[in-house]
Write an enzyme that holds these catalytic residues in place. Sequence first.
Site, short mmCIF file in Angstrom:
data_model
loop_
_atom_site.label_atom_id
_atom_site.label_comp_id
_atom_site.label_asym_id
_atom_site.label_seq_id
_atom_site.Cartn_x
_atom_site.Cartn_y
_atom_site.Cartn_z
N ARG B 16 0.84 -1.21 0.00
CA ARG B 16 0.00 0.00 0.00
C ARG B 16 0.87 1.25 0.00
NH1 ARG B 16 -4.42 -1.31 4.02
NH2 ARG B 16 -4.29 0.91 4.45
N CYS B 17 0.23 2.36 -0.42
CA CYS B 17 0.93 3.64 -0.45
C CYS B 17 1.41 3.98 0.96
CB CYS B 17 0.00 4.76 -0.95
SG CYS B 17 -1.18 5.37 0.26
N PRO B 18 2.57 4.54 1.17
CA PRO B 18 3.53 5.01 0.15
C PRO B 18 4.68 4.03 -0.11
CG PRO B 18 4.08 5.95 2.28
CD PRO B 18 2.95 4.97 2.53
N LEU B 19 4.48 2.75 0.21
CA LEU B 19 5.62 1.81 0.12
C LEU B 19 6.24 1.70 -1.28
CD1 LEU B 19 4.33 -0.96 2.57
CD2 LEU B 19 6.02 0.84 3.00
N ASP B 43 -1.31 -0.84 -6.00
CA ASP B 43 -2.03 0.11 -5.15
C ASP B 43 -2.53 1.26 -6.04
OD1 ASP B 43 -2.38 1.10 -2.11
OD2 ASP B 43 -1.98 2.80 -3.43
#
Lengths: 375, 79
Positions: B16-19, B43
Amino acid sequence: MYFDAATATPLHPAAREALLGALDDGWADPGKLYTQARRARLLLDAARDTFAQVLGVRPDEVTFAGSGSTAAHAAVLGGLAGRRRAGAALVRSAIEHSAVLHAGERHVRAGGTETAVPVDRLGRVDLDAWAQAVSAPGVALAALISASHEVGTVQPVAAAAAACREAGVPLYVDAAQSLGRLSVPDGWSLLTGSARKWGGPPGVGLLVVRKGTRWVSPYPADDRESGRFPGAPDLPAIIAAAASLHAVHETAAQEGERQSELVDRVRTTVAATVPDVEIVGDPVDRLPHVVTFSCLYVDGEALLTALDRRGFAVSSGSACTSSTLQPSHVLAAMGVLTHGNIRLSLHRDSTAEQVDRFLAELPGIVAALRAEVGM
Amino acid sequence: MSADTPVEVLNCLGQRCPLPVIALAKRLPAVPVGAVVRVLADDPAAAVDIPAWCRMRAQEYVGAIAVDGSPAFDVRRLA
């Protein structure tokens, strides 16, 4: 420290006072023919007159709805239904409130069409694309938000209305963030608002249908509110909403200036003290109370939680903070960073000290969250 | 091998953001200037945030493609 006025503003003292009085006097059904009902009718008429006066419209053009969202649904679906013979196309900006988007989705499911007009990097609708879209054949209604609820950018309503007039298409303006703060240019046929944005209670929406507008109620028949919105109106809340709108309208210029200076302080300070941050929205032509920025490498939900722990209530357009896990369609349409997103929105009780405290704590909070992910 | 062929593929599917953006930011400085890194990321925020990151960090966003049905984003290191 509550910085989410663009969602709901604390009850204005004038609204509180009016609400308490109206609980005793305004419980009867204004449509009946006895003394209590006549008193309720007088109160409802007075509230409607207040709205009409502040908005510069006729009282019989003002309808009370159950919320800002239901008012938006009614404006879109009723505006489309009223112009069915002209066509089945809805034109809207890409950054409308989700209530308008959802009404549009229903329209498309029912066989209609929809065109989303793009915005620029600052979140302002593309006027050339707008003029082209509204002048296409079969357009029944155009919808433009008065100012972005997520990034604050004021929309070119007057120019958009002129393009609509030229094309013979009625314009609906969602003025939820502007009412009680900024004046909305003329030229629209339908307008909606939400009382909790200006210090009224939740559960009061406003729908204005200008004389001569083709609008057909999307609801089953009901004779309340001139057949425009079903169900018994929440009279005490409406009276409180009117009192609050009147009060904030009186002080809108000076309050707007004060809050706008605080927003400038946030924009300047965050840009200077937080590395890798993007301040979004128009820095000048904007709502006085809204400021939005995104921090690289920061999880929006983690940022909200960390701020809440320090006593700061803010909003976020990041995907991880939404129930659908979708990033804000407004930020996406602008092409700006959606993660690590924070919206501060101020109100009459927001002080410089509160804002300064936020500005003092934010850099450390962001740095700590970045350190957790090795950035 | 064309100039746009990725020298490295970062598999951020399911993240998921911001990964995905963090993975890109950590990895891009390790490839030569002019090389392309591909980020696989499903994502929904990645489609907006990877181009935005490129703009903020002055790197080149090459474009989006589908790899085996998954969204992928190519970024060229400019500096």
